[in-house]
Design an enzyme around this catalytic site. Structure first.
Site, short mmCIF file in Angstrom:
data_model
loop_
_atom_site.label_atom_id
_atom_site.label_comp_id
_atom_site.label_asym_id
_atom_site.label_seq_id
_atom_site.Cartn_x
_atom_site.Cartn_y
_atom_site.Cartn_z
CG HIS A 1 26.66 16.41 22.67
ND1 HIS A 1 26.16 15.18 22.32
CD2 HIS A 1 26.74 16.40 24.03
CE1 HIS A 1 25.93 14.45 23.41
NE2 HIS A 1 26.30 15.18 24.46
CG HIS B 1 26.67 17.77 28.97
ND1 HIS B 1 25.37 17.47 29.25
CD2 HIS B 1 27.04 16.90 27.98
CE1 HIS B 1 24.96 16.47 28.49
NE2 HIS B 1 25.95 16.11 27.71
CG HIS C 1 22.21 12.98 25.97
ND1 HIS C 1 22.01 14.33 25.89
CD2 HIS C 1 23.53 12.81 26.27
CE1 HIS C 1 23.16 14.96 26.13
NE2 HIS C 1 24.10 14.06 26.36
CD GLU D 1 26.17 8.54 26.33
OE1 GLU D 1 25.14 8.87 26.96
OE2 GLU D 1 27.31 9.01 26.60
CG ASP E 1 29.31 14.07 26.04
OD1 ASP E 1 28.36 14.78 26.41
OD2 ASP E 1 29.31 12.83 26.20
CG ASP E 2 30.42 15.54 29.72
OD1 ASP E 2 29.76 16.47 30.21
OD2 ASP E 2 29.91 14.53 29.21
N1 ADE Z 1 25.52 14.28 30.96
C1 ADE Z 1 26.78 14.70 30.74
N2 ADE Z 1 27.39 13.90 29.84
C2 ADE Z 1 26.49 12.95 29.48
C3 ADE Z 1 26.50 11.85 28.59
N3 ADE Z 1 27.58 11.54 27.87
N4 ADE Z 1 25.39 11.08 28.51
C4 ADE Z 1 24.30 11.38 29.22
N5 ADE Z 1 24.24 12.41 30.06
C5 ADE Z 1 25.31 13.19 30.20
ZN ZN Z 2 26.14 14.54 26.40
#
Ligand code: ADE
Ligand code: ZN
Length: 336
Positions: free
Chosen positions: A17, A19, A197, A200, A278-279
Protein backbone atom coordinates in the site's frame (compact mmCIF):
# COMPACT_ATOMS: atom_id res chain seq x y z
CA UNK A 1 12.42 -13.23 21.89
CA UNK A 2 14.26 -9.94 22.13
CA UNK A 3 15.26 -8.07 19.02
CA UNK A 4 16.94 -4.93 17.85
CA UNK A 5 15.76 -2.13 15.59
CA UNK A 6 18.50 -3.27 13.19
CA UNK A 7 16.99 -6.77 13.08
CA UNK A 8 13.55 -5.37 12.18
CA UNK A 9 15.01 -2.98 9.64
CA UNK A 10 17.01 -5.69 7.87
CA UNK A 11 14.18 -8.23 7.38
CA UNK A 12 13.17 -8.71 3.73
CA UNK A 13 9.72 -7.14 3.39
CA UNK A 14 6.84 -6.58 1.01
CA UNK A 15 4.99 -3.27 0.69
CA UNK A 16 1.42 -3.45 -0.65
CA UNK A 17 0.00 0.00 0.00
CA UNK A 18 2.05 2.85 -1.40
CA UNK A 19 0.78 5.70 -3.58
CA UNK A 20 3.70 6.68 -5.78
CA UNK A 21 2.74 10.37 -5.49
CA UNK A 22 2.84 9.96 -1.71
CA UNK A 23 6.54 9.09 -1.95
CA UNK A 24 7.48 12.40 -3.61
CA UNK A 25 10.33 13.80 -1.54
CA UNK A 26 10.31 17.49 -0.64
CA UNK A 27 13.66 18.22 -2.30
CA UNK A 28 12.49 16.55 -5.51
CA UNK A 29 9.15 18.39 -5.41
CA UNK A 30 10.87 21.77 -5.03
CA UNK A 31 13.39 20.96 -7.76
CA UNK A 32 10.66 19.88 -10.23
CA UNK A 33 8.45 22.87 -9.36
CA UNK A 34 11.33 25.18 -10.28
CA UNK A 35 12.14 23.31 -13.49
CA UNK A 36 8.51 23.15 -14.64
CA UNK A 37 7.51 26.65 -13.45
CA UNK A 38 4.85 25.42 -11.05
CA UNK A 39 3.87 27.71 -8.17
CA UNK A 40 3.90 26.05 -4.75
CA UNK A 41 3.09 27.70 -1.42
CA UNK A 42 6.47 26.58 -0.04
CA UNK A 43 10.05 27.33 -1.08
CA UNK A 44 12.13 25.27 1.35
CA UNK A 45 12.06 21.76 2.84
CA UNK A 46 11.42 23.34 6.26
CA UNK A 47 8.35 25.15 4.92
CA UNK A 48 7.11 21.89 3.39
CA UNK A 49 7.52 20.06 6.71
CA UNK A 50 5.64 22.82 8.50
CA UNK A 51 2.76 22.69 6.02
CA UNK A 52 2.29 18.91 6.34
CA UNK A 53 -0.01 19.06 9.39
CA UNK A 54 -3.32 17.39 8.60
CA UNK A 55 -6.63 17.45 10.40
CA UNK A 56 -8.25 14.75 8.28
CA UNK A 57 -8.00 12.86 4.97
CA UNK A 58 -9.26 15.76 2.82
CA UNK A 59 -6.78 18.29 4.25
CA UNK A 60 -4.02 15.85 3.28
CA UNK A 61 -5.41 15.07 -0.18
CA UNK A 62 -5.44 18.79 -1.06
CA UNK A 63 -1.66 19.04 -0.52
CA UNK A 64 -1.04 15.60 -2.01
CA UNK A 65 -2.61 16.53 -5.38
CA UNK A 66 -0.87 19.90 -5.28
CA UNK A 67 2.49 18.15 -4.75
CA UNK A 68 1.90 15.82 -7.71
CA UNK A 69 1.18 18.80 -9.97
CA UNK A 70 4.97 19.37 -10.30
CA UNK A 71 5.28 16.13 -12.35
CA UNK A 72 5.23 17.03 -16.04
CA UNK A 73 7.88 15.22 -18.10
CA UNK A 74 8.85 11.59 -18.64
CA UNK A 75 12.05 12.07 -16.62
CA UNK A 76 10.05 13.49 -13.67
CA UNK A 77 8.12 10.21 -13.38
CA UNK A 78 11.35 8.24 -13.75
CA UNK A 79 12.91 10.13 -10.82
CA UNK A 80 9.78 9.88 -8.68
CA UNK A 81 9.71 6.10 -8.96
CA UNK A 82 13.48 5.69 -8.82
CA UNK A 83 13.62 7.74 -5.60
CA UNK A 84 11.05 5.39 -4.06
CA UNK A 85 12.78 2.24 -5.31
CA UNK A 86 16.01 3.51 -3.75
CA UNK A 87 14.09 3.89 -0.47
CA UNK A 88 12.99 0.27 -0.95
CA UNK A 89 16.66 -0.70 -0.92
CA UNK A 90 17.22 1.24 2.32
CA UNK A 91 14.13 -0.38 3.86
CA UNK A 92 14.96 -3.91 2.56
CA UNK A 93 11.68 -4.04 0.60
CA UNK A 94 12.15 -6.91 -1.84
CA UNK A 95 8.65 -6.80 -3.33
CA UNK A 96 6.40 -3.77 -3.79
CA UNK A 97 2.94 -3.21 -5.28
CA UNK A 98 2.64 0.45 -6.21
CA UNK A 99 -0.50 2.50 -6.85
CA UNK A 100 -0.35 4.71 -9.95
CA UNK A 101 -3.10 7.36 -10.23
CA UNK A 102 -3.38 8.49 -13.88
CA UNK A 103 -6.26 10.89 -13.19
CA UNK A 104 -3.95 13.12 -11.14
CA UNK A 105 -1.64 13.51 -14.15
CA UNK A 106 -4.39 13.67 -16.79
CA UNK A 107 -5.90 16.64 -14.90
CA UNK A 108 -2.62 18.48 -15.67
CA UNK A 109 -2.65 17.45 -19.33
CA UNK A 110 -0.11 14.64 -18.86
CA UNK A 111 -1.04 11.40 -20.62
CA UNK A 112 -0.12 7.74 -20.31
CA UNK A 113 2.42 8.27 -23.13
CA UNK A 114 4.44 10.52 -20.78
CA UNK A 115 4.22 8.88 -17.36
CA UNK A 116 4.20 5.18 -18.31
CA UNK A 117 7.57 5.23 -20.14
CA UNK A 118 9.11 7.08 -17.17
CA UNK A 119 7.76 4.57 -14.65
CA UNK A 120 8.66 1.56 -16.79
CA UNK A 121 12.22 2.81 -17.33
CA UNK A 122 12.69 3.16 -13.56
CA UNK A 123 11.38 -0.36 -12.95
CA UNK A 124 13.74 -1.85 -15.56
CA UNK A 125 16.71 0.04 -14.07
CA UNK A 126 15.88 -0.89 -10.47
CA UNK A 127 15.31 -4.53 -11.38
CA UNK A 128 18.61 -4.78 -13.17
CA UNK A 129 20.48 -2.98 -10.36
CA UNK A 130 18.84 -4.53 -7.29
CA UNK A 131 16.59 -7.37 -8.44
CA UNK A 132 13.57 -5.84 -6.73
CA UNK A 133 10.14 -7.24 -7.62
CA UNK A 134 7.56 -4.59 -8.64
CA UNK A 135 3.86 -4.80 -9.55
CA UNK A 136 1.70 -1.81 -10.51
CA UNK A 137 -1.88 -1.12 -9.43
CA UNK A 138 -4.15 1.09 -11.53
CA UNK A 139 -5.63 3.30 -8.80
CA UNK A 140 -8.74 5.31 -9.71
CA UNK A 141 -10.13 8.18 -7.69
CA UNK A 142 -13.40 7.93 -5.79
CA UNK A 143 -14.11 11.65 -5.94
CA UNK A 144 -14.37 11.50 -9.77
CA UNK A 145 -17.27 10.10 -11.81
CA UNK A 146 -17.66 6.49 -12.86
CA UNK A 147 -17.51 7.63 -16.51
CA UNK A 148 -14.12 9.28 -15.95
CA UNK A 149 -12.82 6.15 -14.25
CA UNK A 150 -14.02 3.95 -17.13
CA UNK A 151 -12.28 6.27 -19.58
CA UNK A 152 -8.99 5.77 -17.72
CA UNK A 153 -9.56 2.01 -17.51
CA UNK A 154 -9.94 2.07 -21.30
CA UNK A 155 -6.72 4.10 -21.70
CA UNK A 156 -4.91 1.46 -19.63
CA UNK A 157 -5.96 -1.15 -22.23
CA UNK A 158 -3.07 0.29 -24.25
CA UNK A 159 -0.67 -1.05 -21.58
CA UNK A 160 -1.58 -4.76 -21.38
CA UNK A 161 0.13 -6.63 -18.57
CA UNK A 162 1.50 -3.49 -16.91
CA UNK A 163 -1.13 -3.33 -14.15
CA UNK A 164 -1.97 -6.35 -12.03
CA UNK A 165 -4.90 -4.82 -10.15
CA UNK A 166 -7.57 -2.16 -10.22
CA UNK A 167 -7.84 -0.13 -7.00
CA UNK A 168 -9.85 2.81 -5.70
CA UNK A 169 -8.46 5.62 -3.52
CA UNK A 170 -9.21 9.24 -2.51
CA UNK A 171 -12.25 10.62 -0.67
CA UNK A 172 -14.22 7.82 0.95
CA UNK A 173 -17.05 9.93 2.42
CA UNK A 174 -19.91 10.44 -0.05
CA UNK A 175 -18.38 8.10 -2.66
CA UNK A 176 -19.62 4.59 -1.80
CA UNK A 177 -18.66 1.51 -3.86
CA UNK A 178 -22.21 1.43 -5.29
CA UNK A 179 -21.19 4.48 -7.39
CA UNK A 180 -18.74 2.33 -9.40
CA UNK A 181 -20.61 -0.90 -10.05
CA UNK A 182 -20.12 -0.88 -13.84
CA UNK A 183 -16.42 0.05 -13.51
CA UNK A 184 -15.81 -2.95 -11.26
CA UNK A 185 -17.56 -5.26 -13.72
CA UNK A 186 -15.36 -3.94 -16.55
CA UNK A 187 -12.24 -4.33 -14.39
CA UNK A 188 -13.17 -7.92 -13.58
CA UNK A 189 -13.78 -8.71 -17.26
CA UNK A 190 -10.27 -7.46 -18.03
CA UNK A 191 -8.80 -9.86 -15.49
CA UNK A 192 -7.63 -7.28 -12.95
CA UNK A 193 -7.39 -8.22 -9.28
CA UNK A 194 -9.71 -5.88 -7.34
CA UNK A 195 -8.91 -3.87 -4.21
CA UNK A 196 -10.11 -0.64 -2.67
CA UNK A 197 -9.56 1.86 0.12
CA UNK A 198 -12.36 1.38 2.64
CA UNK A 199 -12.88 1.74 6.38
CA UNK A 200 -10.19 4.40 6.83
CA UNK A 201 -12.48 7.36 7.60
CA UNK A 202 -15.58 5.54 6.36
CA UNK A 203 -17.56 3.03 8.39
CA UNK A 204 -17.62 -0.76 8.45
CA UNK A 205 -20.54 -0.48 5.99
CA UNK A 206 -18.15 0.82 3.31
CA UNK A 207 -16.03 -2.31 3.79
CA UNK A 208 -19.13 -4.52 3.53
CA UNK A 209 -20.16 -2.61 0.39
CA UNK A 210 -16.71 -3.10 -1.13
CA UNK A 211 -16.86 -6.85 -0.48
CA UNK A 212 -20.38 -7.15 -1.91
CA UNK A 213 -20.38 -4.67 -4.80
CA UNK A 214 -16.73 -4.73 -5.87
CA UNK A 215 -15.98 -8.26 -4.65
CA UNK A 216 -12.72 -6.73 -3.46
CA UNK A 217 -10.14 -9.34 -2.61
CA UNK A 218 -7.99 -6.92 -0.63
CA UNK A 219 -8.97 -3.89 1.46
CA UNK A 220 -6.70 -0.86 1.83
CA UNK A 221 -6.79 0.31 5.48
CA UNK A 222 -9.99 -1.42 6.66
CA UNK A 223 -9.24 -0.58 10.29
CA UNK A 224 -12.82 0.53 11.02
CA UNK A 225 -13.87 -3.14 10.66
CA UNK A 226 -13.65 -3.43 14.45
CA UNK A 227 -16.89 -1.42 14.67
CA UNK A 228 -18.67 -4.59 13.45
CA UNK A 229 -17.74 -7.94 15.06
CA UNK A 230 -19.49 -9.86 12.26
CA UNK A 231 -17.28 -8.12 9.71
CA UNK A 232 -14.18 -8.99 11.73
CA UNK A 233 -15.27 -12.65 11.72
CA UNK A 234 -15.93 -12.52 7.98
CA UNK A 235 -12.52 -10.97 7.18
CA UNK A 236 -10.85 -13.54 9.39
CA UNK A 237 -12.64 -16.61 8.01
CA UNK A 238 -12.01 -15.54 4.39
CA UNK A 239 -8.48 -14.29 5.16
CA UNK A 240 -9.17 -11.07 3.26
CA UNK A 241 -6.03 -8.96 3.65
CA UNK A 242 -6.06 -5.47 5.14
CA UNK A 243 -3.20 -3.23 4.02
CA UNK A 244 -2.80 -1.14 7.15
CA UNK A 245 -0.74 2.06 7.35
CA UNK A 246 0.06 2.90 10.99
CA UNK A 247 1.85 6.27 10.66
CA UNK A 248 -0.74 7.46 8.12
CA UNK A 249 -3.60 6.55 10.46
CA UNK A 250 -2.10 8.58 13.29
CA UNK A 251 -1.20 11.57 11.09
CA UNK A 252 -4.73 11.60 9.60
CA UNK A 253 -6.29 11.21 13.07
CA UNK A 254 -7.92 7.86 12.43
CA UNK A 255 -6.31 7.01 15.80
CA UNK A 256 -5.16 9.66 18.30
CA UNK A 257 -1.87 7.92 19.01
CA UNK A 258 -0.02 4.78 17.95
CA UNK A 259 -0.84 2.98 21.21
CA UNK A 260 -4.55 3.31 20.27
CA UNK A 261 -4.06 1.61 16.88
CA UNK A 262 -5.96 -1.67 16.44
CA UNK A 263 -3.55 -3.50 14.07
CA UNK A 264 -2.10 -5.73 16.80
CA UNK A 265 -5.58 -6.55 18.14
CA UNK A 266 -6.52 -7.55 14.56
CA UNK A 267 -3.33 -9.61 14.16
CA UNK A 268 -4.06 -11.51 17.37
CA UNK A 269 -7.60 -12.19 16.14
CA UNK A 270 -6.12 -13.92 13.07
CA UNK A 271 -6.87 -11.22 10.48
CA UNK A 272 -4.40 -11.00 7.61
CA UNK A 273 -3.09 -7.51 8.46
CA UNK A 274 -0.03 -6.09 6.72
CA UNK A 275 2.15 -3.04 7.46
CA UNK A 276 2.60 -0.32 4.83
CA UNK A 277 3.56 3.33 4.48
CA UNK A 278 0.71 4.79 2.30
CA UNK A 279 2.26 8.23 1.62
CA UNK A 280 5.61 8.09 3.40
CA UNK A 281 6.92 11.58 2.67
CA UNK A 282 3.67 13.12 3.94
CA UNK A 283 3.29 10.97 7.05
CA UNK A 284 6.79 10.97 8.47
CA UNK A 285 8.28 7.64 7.49
CA UNK A 286 8.89 4.85 5.01
CA UNK A 287 8.15 1.20 5.76
CA UNK A 288 10.78 0.55 8.44
CA UNK A 289 9.61 3.60 10.39
CA UNK A 290 6.10 2.12 10.39
CA UNK A 291 7.37 -1.21 11.78
CA UNK A 292 9.50 0.58 14.36
CA UNK A 293 6.57 2.74 15.51
CA UNK A 294 4.55 -0.45 16.14
CA UNK A 295 7.45 -2.16 17.94
CA UNK A 296 7.82 0.87 20.21
CA UNK A 297 4.10 1.38 20.91
CA UNK A 298 3.25 -2.29 21.51
CA UNK A 299 6.56 -3.70 22.69
CA UNK A 300 6.36 -6.32 19.94
CA UNK A 301 8.52 -9.42 20.00
CA UNK A 302 10.21 -11.20 17.07
CA UNK A 303 7.26 -13.54 16.49
CA UNK A 304 4.82 -10.62 16.16
CA UNK A 305 7.08 -8.78 13.71
CA UNK A 306 7.68 -11.92 11.64
CA UNK A 307 3.93 -12.60 11.52
CA UNK A 308 3.33 -9.10 10.13
CA UNK A 309 6.19 -9.36 7.64
CA UNK A 310 5.04 -12.80 6.43
CA UNK A 311 1.50 -11.48 5.98
CA UNK A 312 2.92 -8.89 3.57
CA UNK A 313 4.02 -11.68 1.22
CA UNK A 314 0.90 -13.82 1.77
CA UNK A 315 -1.38 -10.89 0.89
CA UNK A 316 0.61 -9.99 -2.23
CA UNK A 317 -0.43 -10.66 -5.83
CA UNK A 318 2.67 -12.79 -6.39
CA UNK A 319 2.22 -16.38 -7.58
CA UNK A 320 2.21 -18.94 -4.77
CA UNK A 321 5.68 -20.33 -5.48
CA UNK A 322 7.23 -16.84 -5.22
CA UNK A 323 5.36 -16.20 -1.96
CA UNK A 324 6.61 -19.52 -0.58
CA UNK A 325 10.19 -18.67 -1.50
CA UNK A 326 10.03 -15.44 0.52
CA UNK A 327 8.34 -17.21 3.46
CA UNK A 328 11.04 -19.91 3.43
CA UNK A 329 13.73 -17.21 3.56
CA UNK A 330 12.03 -15.65 6.58
CA UNK A 331 11.76 -19.05 8.28
CA UNK A 332 15.47 -19.57 7.79
CA UNK A 333 16.17 -16.18 9.39
CA UNK A 334 13.89 -17.09 12.30
CA UNK A 335 15.77 -20.33 12.85
CA UNK A 336 19.21 -18.75 12.42
N1 ADE B 1 -4.67 8.72 -1.58
C1 ADE B 1 -3.42 8.81 -1.08
N2 ADE B 1 -3.42 8.47 0.22
C2 ADE B 1 -4.69 8.14 0.55
C3 ADE B 1 -5.34 7.70 1.73
N3 ADE B 1 -4.67 7.51 2.88
N4 ADE B 1 -6.67 7.49 1.70
C4 ADE B 1 -7.36 7.66 0.56
N5 ADE B 1 -6.80 8.07 -0.57
C5 ADE B 1 -5.48 8.31 -0.59
ZN1 ZN C 1 -3.75 4.78 0.64
Amino acid sequence: MTMTSEWVAALPKAELHIHIDGSLQAERMLQLAKKNNIDLPYGTVEEVDKAYQFKDLQSFLDLYYLGASVLREEADFYHLLMDYLLKCQENTIVHTEIMIEPQTYLANGIGFDIFMPGFKRAIVDAQSRWGISVLLILSLLKHTTEEECIEVLTMADGYPGDFVALGMASTEMGNPPEKFQRLFQLGRERGYRLQTHAGEEGSADVIWGSLRVMQAERIDHGVRCTDDPQLVDYLCSRQIPLTVCPLSNVRLRVFDKMADHNIIELLKKGILVTVNSDDPTYFGGFLNANYQALVDAFNLDKEDVLALVKNGFRASYLPEDRVQKFLDELDQMEAG
